[in-house]
Design an enzyme around this catalytic site. Structure first.
Site, mmCIF file in Angstrom:
data_model
loop_
_atom_site.group_PDB
_atom_site.id
_atom_site.type_symbol
_atom_site.label_atom_id
_atom_site.label_comp_id
_atom_site.label_asym_id
_atom_site.label_seq_id
_atom_site.Cartn_x
_atom_site.Cartn_y
_atom_site.Cartn_z
ATOM 1 N N ASP A 8 -34.827 51.801 -33.082
ATOM 2 C CA ASP A 8 -34.241 51.559 -31.769
ATOM 3 C C ASP A 8 -34.634 52.712 -30.853
ATOM 4 O O ASP A 8 -34.446 53.885 -31.216
ATOM 5 C CB ASP A 8 -32.722 51.459 -31.853
ATOM 6 C CG ASP A 8 -32.248 50.168 -32.502
ATOM 7 O OD1 ASP A 8 -33.106 49.340 -32.883
ATOM 8 O OD2 ASP A 8 -31.028 49.981 -32.638
ATOM 9 N N ASP A 129 -27.407 37.505 -30.776
ATOM 10 C CA ASP A 129 -26.476 38.582 -31.110
ATOM 11 C C ASP A 129 -25.056 38.071 -30.951
ATOM 12 O O ASP A 129 -24.681 37.589 -29.879
ATOM 13 C CB ASP A 129 -26.728 39.795 -30.211
ATOM 14 C CG ASP A 129 -28.164 40.290 -30.330
ATOM 15 O OD1 ASP A 129 -28.715 40.228 -31.443
ATOM 16 O OD2 ASP A 129 -28.736 40.729 -29.309
#
Length: 240
Positions: A8, A129
């Site tokens: 990330d 998500d």
């Protein structure tokens, strides 16, 4: 089962968030390429990258870091975060990304998502998500009214081939993954789309359980950075 170690990116650094909270961020490395090289040395074939800045802003501020990883390793890189127009899709394809992951736009502009799936096929995946059964977008800062089942059904109708599904409540918490969520998804939709599990995978037991129910791929993030899981051991365990 394919193993995707995760990087990330925030401000060019390798970070991890806790349950998607940008205020609960830990910086693990300043050089993303170096981390990617370590993953490759451990035997990784794939890499999952998220541009956290792009996820909020809808642009590609960490594009150079992603390019360096693709050019500097042999990893097959999927990239999400900020995929809001076709130019970005093409830009990532041109530097050799395995696929881009559309997230926010799958909710905000279904026609765009459908068009990208038609034009770019397997080179486009969608990230779904989940927060309490609803789809979250814009870097997980906005929870919509769209349910998981509605989202999966719509995407399958559009011909998407890969869905990366993250349980936000589990992400980065090192408390185990949501096996029952993935069991349900595989049973209902696994015959139509590859479902990649993400969020909370923190032990070999987690991986064994999702492998047993037929999940074809798993993303591992924080557990690698804390040492809870050894990537080389994981890859050896689940190699084809």
């Amino acid at each position: 089962m394919k193993i995707f170690p995760a990087i990330d990116l925030k401000d060019g650094q390798v970070v991890r968030l806790l349950k998607g909270d940008y205020n609960k961020m830990t910086v693990y490395a300043e050089d993303p390429l170096e981390v990617a090289e370590e993953f490759q040395e451990a035997g990784a074939e794939y890499l999952h990258v998220v541009d956290l800045d792009g996820a909020i802003d809808g642009n590609t501020p960490n594009f150079a870091a992603v390019r360096d990883i693709i050019e500097g390793t042999d990893l097959k890189v999927e990239i999400g975060g900020g995929i809001r127009n076709e130019e970005i899709v093409v830009d990532y394809a041109q530097i050799g990304a395995l696929r881009v992951i559309i997230g926010t736009m799958a909710i905000k502009d279904p026609e765009f998502t459908s068009r990208m799936i038609r034009k770019h096929g397997k080179n486009v995946a969608v990230g779904v998500d989940i927060a309490d059964g609803k789809v979250a977008i814009e870097g997980w800062t906005n929870v919509t009214d769209t349910t998981t089942d509605e989202m999966f059904s719509n995407l399958i109708d559009e011909g998407v081939r890969t869905i990366i599904c993250t349980d936000i409540a589990k992400d980065g918490a090192m408390e185990g993954t949501n096996v029952e969520l993935y069991r349900k998804l595989v049973e209902e939709y696994g015959g139509y789309v590859d479902i990649i599990a993400s969020g909370g995978i923190s032990s070999l037991e987690d991986l064994d359980r999702i492998a047993e129910i037929g999940v074809p791929g798993a993303i591992i993030g924080k557990a690698l950075y804390t040492g809870a899981l050894d990537l080389a051991e994981v890859i050896e365990r689940y190699k084809d």
